[in-house]
Design a protein around this motif. Structure first.
Motif, PDB file in Angstrom:
ATOM      1  N   GLY A   1       0.146  -1.319   0.022  1.00  0.00           N
ATOM      2  CA  GLY A   1       0.027   0.117  -0.232  1.00  0.00           C
ATOM      3  C   GLY A   1       0.530   1.375  -0.001  1.00  0.00           C
ATOM      4  O   GLY A   1       2.178   1.390   0.039  1.00  0.00           O
ATOM      5  N   TYR A   2       0.283   2.625   0.260  1.00  0.00           N
ATOM      6  CA  TYR A   2       1.007   3.490  -0.170  1.00  0.00           C
ATOM      7  C   TYR A   2       0.012   4.641   0.113  1.00  0.00           C
ATOM      8  O   TYR A   2      -1.295   4.964   0.089  1.00  0.00           O
ATOM      9  CB  TYR A   2       0.998   4.244  -2.177  1.00  0.00           C
ATOM     10  N   SER A   3       0.552   5.306   1.041  1.00  0.00           N
ATOM     11  CA  SER A   3       0.203   6.841   1.694  1.00  0.00           C
ATOM     12  C   SER A   3       0.704   8.181   1.885  1.00  0.00           C
ATOM     13  O   SER A   3       0.696   8.927   2.867  1.00  0.00           O
ATOM     14  CB  SER A   3      -0.475   6.612   2.963  1.00  0.00           C
ATOM     15  N   GLY A   4       1.681   7.714   0.520  1.00  0.00           N
ATOM     16  CA  GLY A   4       2.482   9.400   0.496  1.00  0.00           C
ATOM     17  C   GLY A   4       3.632   9.276   0.501  1.00  0.00           C
ATOM     18  O   GLY A   4       4.713  10.151   1.001  1.00  0.00           O
ATOM     19  N   THR A   5       4.030   7.950   1.416  1.00  0.00           N
ATOM     20  CA  THR A   5       5.460   8.038   2.364  1.00  0.00           C
ATOM     21  C   THR A   5       6.470   6.723   1.333  1.00  0.00           C
ATOM     22  O   THR A   5       5.888   6.450   0.678  1.00  0.00           O
ATOM     23  CB  THR A   5       5.470   7.110   3.729  1.00  0.00           C
ATOM     24  N   SER A   6       7.533   8.092   1.209  1.00  0.00           N
ATOM     25  CA  SER A   6       8.346   7.054  -0.106  1.00  0.00           C
ATOM     26  C   SER A   6       9.262   5.718   0.661  1.00  0.00           C
ATOM     27  O   SER A   6       8.851   5.397   1.817  1.00  0.00           O
ATOM     28  CB  SER A   6      10.091   8.172  -0.186  1.00  0.00           C
ATOM     29  N   ASP A   7       9.405   5.035  -0.523  1.00  0.00           N
ATOM     30  CA  ASP A   7       9.420   3.444  -0.571  1.00  0.00           C
ATOM     31  C   ASP A   7      11.571   4.549  -0.387  1.00  0.00           C
ATOM     32  O   ASP A   7      11.548   4.989  -1.632  1.00  0.00           O
ATOM     33  CB  ASP A   7       9.045   2.394  -1.078  1.00  0.00           C
ATOM     34  N   ARG A   8      11.884   2.983   0.341  1.00  0.00           N
ATOM     35  CA  ARG A   8      13.720   3.771   0.571  1.00  0.00           C
ATOM     36  C   ARG A   8      14.175   2.809   0.540  1.00  0.00           C
ATOM     37  O   ARG A   8      13.580   1.719   1.250  1.00  0.00           O
ATOM     38  CB  ARG A   8      13.508   4.543   1.125  1.00  0.00           C
TER      39      ARG A   8
ATOM     40  N   THR B   1      -3.375   0.042 -14.790  1.00  0.00           N
ATOM     41  CA  THR B   1      -4.367   1.959 -14.007  1.00  0.00           C
ATOM     42  C   THR B   1      -2.842   2.621 -14.312  1.00  0.00           C
ATOM     43  O   THR B   1      -2.050   1.904 -14.465  1.00  0.00           O
ATOM     44  CB  THR B   1      -3.816   1.043 -12.571  1.00  0.00           C
ATOM     45  N   ASP B   2      -2.654   3.940 -13.634  1.00  0.00           N
ATOM     46  CA  ASP B   2      -2.018   5.087 -14.079  1.00  0.00           C
ATOM     47  C   ASP B   2      -1.677   5.288 -12.356  1.00  0.00           C
ATOM     48  O   ASP B   2      -2.380   5.390 -11.270  1.00  0.00           O
ATOM     49  CB  ASP B   2      -2.742   6.572 -14.162  1.00  0.00           C
ATOM     50  N   TYR B   3      -0.378   5.508 -12.232  1.00  0.00           N
ATOM     51  CA  TYR B   3       0.794   5.911 -10.821  1.00  0.00           C
ATOM     52  C   TYR B   3       1.186   6.912 -11.153  1.00  0.00           C
ATOM     53  O   TYR B   3       1.837   7.906 -12.290  1.00  0.00           O
ATOM     54  CB  TYR B   3       1.590   4.674 -10.892  1.00  0.00           C
ATOM     55  N   GLN B   4       0.724   7.908 -10.476  1.00  0.00           N
ATOM     56  CA  GLN B   4       1.916   9.349  -9.849  1.00  0.00           C
ATOM     57  C   GLN B   4       3.087   8.719  -9.525  1.00  0.00           C
ATOM     58  O   GLN B   4       2.395   7.799  -8.508  1.00  0.00           O
ATOM     59  CB  GLN B   4       0.906  10.323  -9.320  1.00  0.00           C
ATOM     60  N   VAL B   5       4.208   8.979  -9.439  1.00  0.00           N
ATOM     61  CA  VAL B   5       5.524   8.955  -8.515  1.00  0.00           C
ATOM     62  C   VAL B   5       6.571  10.178  -8.515  1.00  0.00           C
ATOM     63  O   VAL B   5       6.261  10.684 -10.652  1.00  0.00           O
ATOM     64  CB  VAL B   5       6.158   7.873  -9.444  1.00  0.00           C
ATOM     65  N   ASN B   6       7.186  10.009  -7.672  1.00  0.00           N
ATOM     66  CA  ASN B   6       8.280  10.456  -8.289  1.00  0.00           C
ATOM     67  C   ASN B   6       9.862   9.795  -7.630  1.00  0.00           C
ATOM     68  O   ASN B   6      10.057   9.163  -6.419  1.00  0.00           O
ATOM     69  CB  ASN B   6       8.925  12.376  -6.599  1.00  0.00           C
TER      70      ASN B   6
ATOM     71  N   CYS C   1      14.926   6.347  -3.887  1.00  0.00           N
ATOM     72  CA  CYS C   1      13.653   6.600  -3.175  1.00  0.00           C
ATOM     73  C   CYS C   1      12.588   6.873  -4.474  1.00  0.00           C
ATOM     74  O   CYS C   1      12.650   7.384  -5.267  1.00  0.00           O
ATOM     75  CB  CYS C   1      13.206   8.347  -2.540  1.00  0.00           C
ATOM     76  N   ALA C   2      10.873   6.192  -4.245  1.00  0.00           N
ATOM     77  CA  ALA C   2       9.983   6.165  -4.936  1.00  0.00           C
ATOM     78  C   ALA C   2       9.091   6.941  -4.178  1.00  0.00           C
ATOM     79  O   ALA C   2       8.051   5.852  -2.959  1.00  0.00           O
ATOM     80  CB  ALA C   2       9.753   4.873  -5.732  1.00  0.00           C
ATOM     81  N   THR C   3       8.210   7.394  -4.377  1.00  0.00           N
ATOM     82  CA  THR C   3       6.706   7.816  -4.101  1.00  0.00           C
ATOM     83  C   THR C   3       5.781   7.676  -4.629  1.00  0.00           C
ATOM     84  O   THR C   3       5.704   8.761  -5.647  1.00  0.00           O
ATOM     85  CB  THR C   3       7.157   9.723  -3.164  1.00  0.00           C
ATOM     86  N   LEU C   4       4.785   6.466  -4.558  1.00  0.00           N
ATOM     87  CA  LEU C   4       3.880   6.259  -5.134  1.00  0.00           C
ATOM     88  C   LEU C   4       2.248   7.064  -5.274  1.00  0.00           C
ATOM     89  O   LEU C   4       2.767   6.895  -3.544  1.00  0.00           O
ATOM     90  CB  LEU C   4       4.107   5.280  -5.525  1.00  0.00           C
ATOM     91  N   LYS C   5       1.125   7.439  -5.884  1.00  0.00           N
ATOM     92  CA  LYS C   5       0.309   7.552  -5.423  1.00  0.00           C
ATOM     93  C   LYS C   5      -0.671   6.885  -6.806  1.00  0.00           C
ATOM     94  O   LYS C   5      -0.933   6.995  -7.376  1.00  0.00           O
ATOM     95  CB  LYS C   5      -0.061   9.011  -5.794  1.00  0.00           C
ATOM     96  N   GLY C   6      -1.155   5.932  -5.775  1.00  0.00           N
ATOM     97  CA  GLY C   6      -2.138   4.819  -6.627  1.00  0.00           C
ATOM     98  C   GLY C   6      -2.508   3.901  -5.768  1.00  0.00           C
ATOM     99  O   GLY C   6      -2.292   3.642  -4.304  1.00  0.00           O
ATOM    100  N   PRO C   7      -3.227   2.970  -6.458  1.00  0.00           N
ATOM    101  CA  PRO C   7      -3.620   1.662  -5.160  1.00  0.00           C
ATOM    102  C   PRO C   7      -2.304   0.667  -5.391  1.00  0.00           C
ATOM    103  O   PRO C   7      -1.421   0.588  -5.678  1.00  0.00           O
ATOM    104  CB  PRO C   7      -4.624   0.745  -6.877  1.00  0.00           C
ATOM    105  N   ASP C   8      -3.115  -0.225  -4.907  1.00  0.00           N
ATOM    106  CA  ASP C   8      -2.127  -1.534  -4.180  1.00  0.00           C
ATOM    107  C   ASP C   8      -1.668  -1.859  -4.910  1.00  0.00           C
ATOM    108  O   ASP C   8      -1.847  -2.529  -5.713  1.00  0.00           O
ATOM    109  CB  ASP C   8      -2.505  -2.642  -3.027  1.00  0.00           C
ATOM    110  N   SER C   9      -0.201  -2.503  -5.149  1.00  0.00           N
ATOM    111  CA  SER C   9       0.721  -2.768  -6.063  1.00  0.00           C
ATOM    112  C   SER C   9       0.920  -3.785  -5.570  1.00  0.00           C
ATOM    113  O   SER C   9       1.184  -5.149  -4.219  1.00  0.00           O
ATOM    114  CB  SER C   9       1.910  -2.091  -6.273  1.00  0.00           C
ATOM    115  N   HIS C  10       2.105  -4.950  -6.633  1.00  0.00           N
ATOM    116  CA  HIS C  10       2.182  -5.650  -5.974  1.00  0.00           C
ATOM    117  C   HIS C  10       3.776  -6.040  -5.345  1.00  0.00           C
ATOM    118  O   HIS C  10       4.143  -4.581  -5.315  1.00  0.00           O
ATOM    119  CB  HIS C  10       3.675  -6.643  -7.333  1.00  0.00           C
TER     120      HIS C  10
END
Length: 387
Positions: free
Chosen positions: A247-254, A278-283, A330-339
């Motif tokens: 899941g994603y809640s605005g916190t970066s995976d690092r 699905t489309d994801y927004q990501v930094n 670092c990757a900060t994703l916005k979108g639904p649950d992923s693999h």
């Protein structure tokens, strides 16, 4: 000397410039006398090097001179004049793909110097297009745009058109679509292209939307990064198994990593949705861990197809990674649950299939807010790089 100086700016510099030779004899290595004689006969009446070569070509052939020696002479003149674009124009004119390829490789390696050289604004539109199409130019896109504007101003003057934005766009033609505006920062775009008058209002708005909103709307300009690196793209995978629901809640995976040799990271492979396309927004970012300096980032997006595959997300420019230095991916994703990945490896070794050279990645836990990503589990499964 007088004839050569009149006929060629190169020889004029050799004989009369600040570095002029005082020798009474000048050796031109690997040039056949017949080729040089044909050039000499034309040099008295033609001052432009390109025209000289064009006019001399048939004369040299009539004298039985090999094409190879004609090109050796051409290279001597054009490289000495530091105008690789003139050499490229001549190569394209005479349909010499090998020579053109050498010129383009030189432009890749020395893009900034090449576009700032005097001969750049003299090239024809087809040659400009051939250069702009390349993925391997080593220059920031905004500087490339500025150079293309200079070319358009020169072309307006050649066509006796008023130098105004409408005419600049007109003479650029298809070359304008080859400028990769999405690779610029929003600040670079706002300060330059957006105010140039060359783009239409609709194009400016669509590009500003591309920079600022997600999911990003499609634009008419290429967003594929240019990469000035040689060799083959490589990638490593740090997980041995894929599972569902991250899941994603605005916190970066690092995740922290280091490498045993100098490389250039160009992107990450990321996992996508478990719920279908699905489309994801990501930094994405790479941070120098000790100084907390951001070395590279891209605020972008990607589309996934619902599979457990990884999906490429690229930086706008390669990020240099030095040996035995700690970095944080670092990757900060916005979108639904992923693999997500499991059974992670602390060390991953990439071996070149051609040279056998080994690149060793070492992964470590990134303390702090990391959305749960660790060496053993999580996101950022792949690093894409060049050695």
């Amino acid at each position: 000397r007088f004839v050569l100086a009149v006929g060629s700016a190169v020889f004029d510099a050799m004989f009369n410039g600040g570095m002029a030779t005082t020798s009474t004899e000048i050796e031109l290595p690997d040039v056949e006398p017949a080729a040089f004689l044909a050039l000499l006969k034309k040099a008295a009446v033609i001052s432009d090097v390109k025209q000289t070569l064009q006019s001399s070509f048939h004369s040299c052939c009539d004298l039985g001179t090999s094409v190879q020696h004609i090109w050796l002479l051409a290279f001597f003149l054009l490289v000495r004049s530091r105008s690789v674009f003139q050499a490229l124009t001549v190569a394209r004119l005479f349909d010499e793909p090998q020579l053109a390829s050498l010129c383009l490789e030189n432009i890749d390696k020395n893009t900034s110097d090449a576009i700032n050289a005097e001969g750049f604004t003299d090239i024809d539109l087809d040659t400009l297009v051939a250069v702009l199409e390349r993925d391997t130019l080593g220059i920031r896109e905004v500087r490339l745009f500025n150079a293309v504007v200079r070319w358009s101003e020169a072309e307006c003057q050649r066509q006796q058109l008023q130098v105004i934005p409408e005419n600049k766009r007109k003479v650029l033609g298809k070359a304008l679509s080859l400028i990769r505006f999405p690779l610029m920062t929003i600040e670079e775009f706002a300060a330059g292209p957006a105010q140039s008058g060359i783009l239409t209002d609709r194009e400016v708005v669509s590009l500003f939307l591309h920079f600022t909103v997600n999911p990003k709307p499609r634009v008419e300009f290429i967003d594929r990064p240019r990469c000035c690196l040689r060799g083959k793209e490589c990638s490593i995978s740090r997980f041995q198994q894929v599972e569902s629901r991250w899941g994603y809640s605005g916190t970066s995976d690092r995740i922290r990593f280091s490498v045993n040799k100098r490389i250039f990271v160009v992107g990450f492979g990321l996992y996508g949705s478990i719920h279908g396309p699905t489309d994801y927004q990501v930094n994405i970012q790479i941070i120098h861990t000790d100084s907390n300096t951001v070395l590279g980032q891209n605020d972008t997006g990607f589309s996934c197809d619902g599979s457990s595959n990884t999906f490429r997300v690229m930086f706008k420019e390669p990020v240099e990674i030095l040996p035995n230095v700690n970095y944080t991916a670092c990757a900060t994703l916005k979108g639904p649950d992923s693999h997500y990945g499991t059974k992670g490896l602390r060390k991953v070794i990439h071996e070149s299939p051609t040279t056998g050279a080994k690149t060793c990645f070492t992964f470590c836990y990134a303390a702090g807010n990391n959305n749960g990503t660790s060496v053993e589990d999580g996101q950022i499964p792949e690093i894409i790089f060049y050695t």
